[in-house]
Scaffold this motif. Structure first.
Motif, mmCIF file in Angstrom:
data_model
loop_
_atom_site.group_PDB
_atom_site.id
_atom_site.type_symbol
_atom_site.label_atom_id
_atom_site.label_comp_id
_atom_site.label_asym_id
_atom_site.label_seq_id
_atom_site.Cartn_x
_atom_site.Cartn_y
_atom_site.Cartn_z
ATOM 1 N N GLY A 172 0.775 -1.179 0.196
ATOM 2 C CA GLY A 172 -0.011 0.184 0.084
ATOM 3 C C GLY A 172 0.765 1.352 -0.284
ATOM 4 N N LEU A 173 1.895 1.068 -0.612
ATOM 5 C CA LEU A 173 2.698 2.359 -0.405
ATOM 6 C C LEU A 173 2.365 3.521 -1.594
ATOM 7 N N VAL A 174 1.825 2.865 -2.775
ATOM 8 C CA VAL A 174 1.382 3.827 -3.736
ATOM 9 C C VAL A 174 0.125 3.407 -4.169
ATOM 10 N N PRO A 175 -0.535 4.250 -4.831
ATOM 11 C CA PRO A 175 -1.865 4.058 -5.391
ATOM 12 C C PRO A 175 -2.009 2.732 -6.389
ATOM 13 N N ASP A 176 -3.247 2.197 -6.437
ATOM 14 C CA ASP A 176 -3.491 0.828 -7.354
ATOM 15 C C ASP A 176 -3.239 1.409 -8.876
#
Length: 293
Positions: free
Chosen positions: A249-253
């Motif tokens: 979850g470090l970056v958006p999908d």
């Protein structure tokens, strides 16, 4: 162009538009008739972290006629299941000969679609590979401690927001995140100890990371199992890291990550990683340039 045991060997660098940057790869567009011993001998003589070898595609692979291939990758010491930078280099080499467009590579890790495109104004060629379906695994504290000991890093020097994991997108990589850019820059590790550790966990490289900003990272990849101290630009590890960043979850999908690699070796390279919601696969893009043109 060089000749090795009857094979024409090309030399390209990937993830850079200039021969002095990125990661060099050997490219053999026609490896028909060469056995494994010959492939390994050619890769060792070329001396790059990997050389890619193309032969006819397996039956049922798909793709346009003349644009589908079997691809294998050898380091100077052994075959590896997948190599991103050699894939990008090979796709650009093919695009120079048969034109830009879609390609399909049957690799030991699985089927890898690749698209080669030409810039509308400059004509510069770049390639985008789509990884096999990735996965992310936990790693034991004991194994992390051994990796840190081989690197001569301290656990307090790790970024707590990017925990250690093993990530796969065609090859296995241990992701370790440094808390500072200075820690990443000062890489001086125990070659034999790290190689022994990596062979035990079936790792291709370590993906050492520093997060500069939300989607901007600096990375380095020790590669002792391939007989190379450090890989200057690592497409397979970039794909694995994209899966890691999404899993945690470090970056958006939907995200585009920028990875800077090779700066500390004097071979700057740029890798772009794309993530798309609903598609587990990871896309890695970069330019490539002929070295011996």
């Amino acid at each position: 162009m060089e000749k090795h045991t009857g094979a024409e060997v090309l030399r390209y660098t990937a993830f850079s538009s200039h021969p002095s940057g990125g990661n060099p790869a050997g490219v053999v567009l026609d490896a028909a008739g060469l056995d494994d011993a010959a492939l390994l001998a050619i890769a060792a003589e070329v001396g790059y972290s990997e050389t890619a070898f193309l032969t006819a595609p397996p039956e049922g692979l798909g793709g346009e006629p003349g644009r589908a291939f079997t691809a294998r990758y050898f380091s100077p010491l052994a075959e590896v299941p997948f190599c991103g930078h050699a894939t990008v280099a090979t796709a650009v080499a093919l695009a120079e000969r048969i034109g830009p467009g879609d390609l399909v590579f049957a690799t030991p890790a699985g089927t890898v679609p690749v698209t080669a495109t030409a810039d509308a104004s400059s004509g510069a060629l770049r390639a985008t590979l789509t990884s096999v379906e990735p996965r992310v695994e936990s790693v034991s504290g004991e194994d992390v401690a051994e990796a840190l000991a081989a690197l001569a890093w301290q656990s307090a020097e790790l970024d707590p927001d990017l925990p250690p994991r093993i990530a796969f997108a065609g090859a296995r990589h241990l992701v370790l995140a440094a808390e500072t850019r200075a820690r990443l820059a000062a890489l001086d590790y125990d070659f034999e100890r790290l190689g022994t550790f990596m062979r035990r966990l079936d790792l291709t490289t370590l993906q050492l990371v520093f997060r500069e900003a939300g989607t901007v990272f600096h990375v380095r990849d020790p590669f002792p199992v391939g007989g190379v101290v450090e890989d200057p630009a690592t497409g397979a590890a970039a794909a694995a890291f994209g899966a890691y960043a999404r899993e945690l979850g470090l970056v958006p999908d939907d995200a585009r990550l920028t990875l800077h690699q090779g700066d500390d070796l004097g071979r700057p390279g740029l890798l772009e990683v794309e993530l798309h919601a609903g598609d587990p696969r990871v896309r890695v893009s970069g330019e490539a340039a002929r070295i011996d043109a």
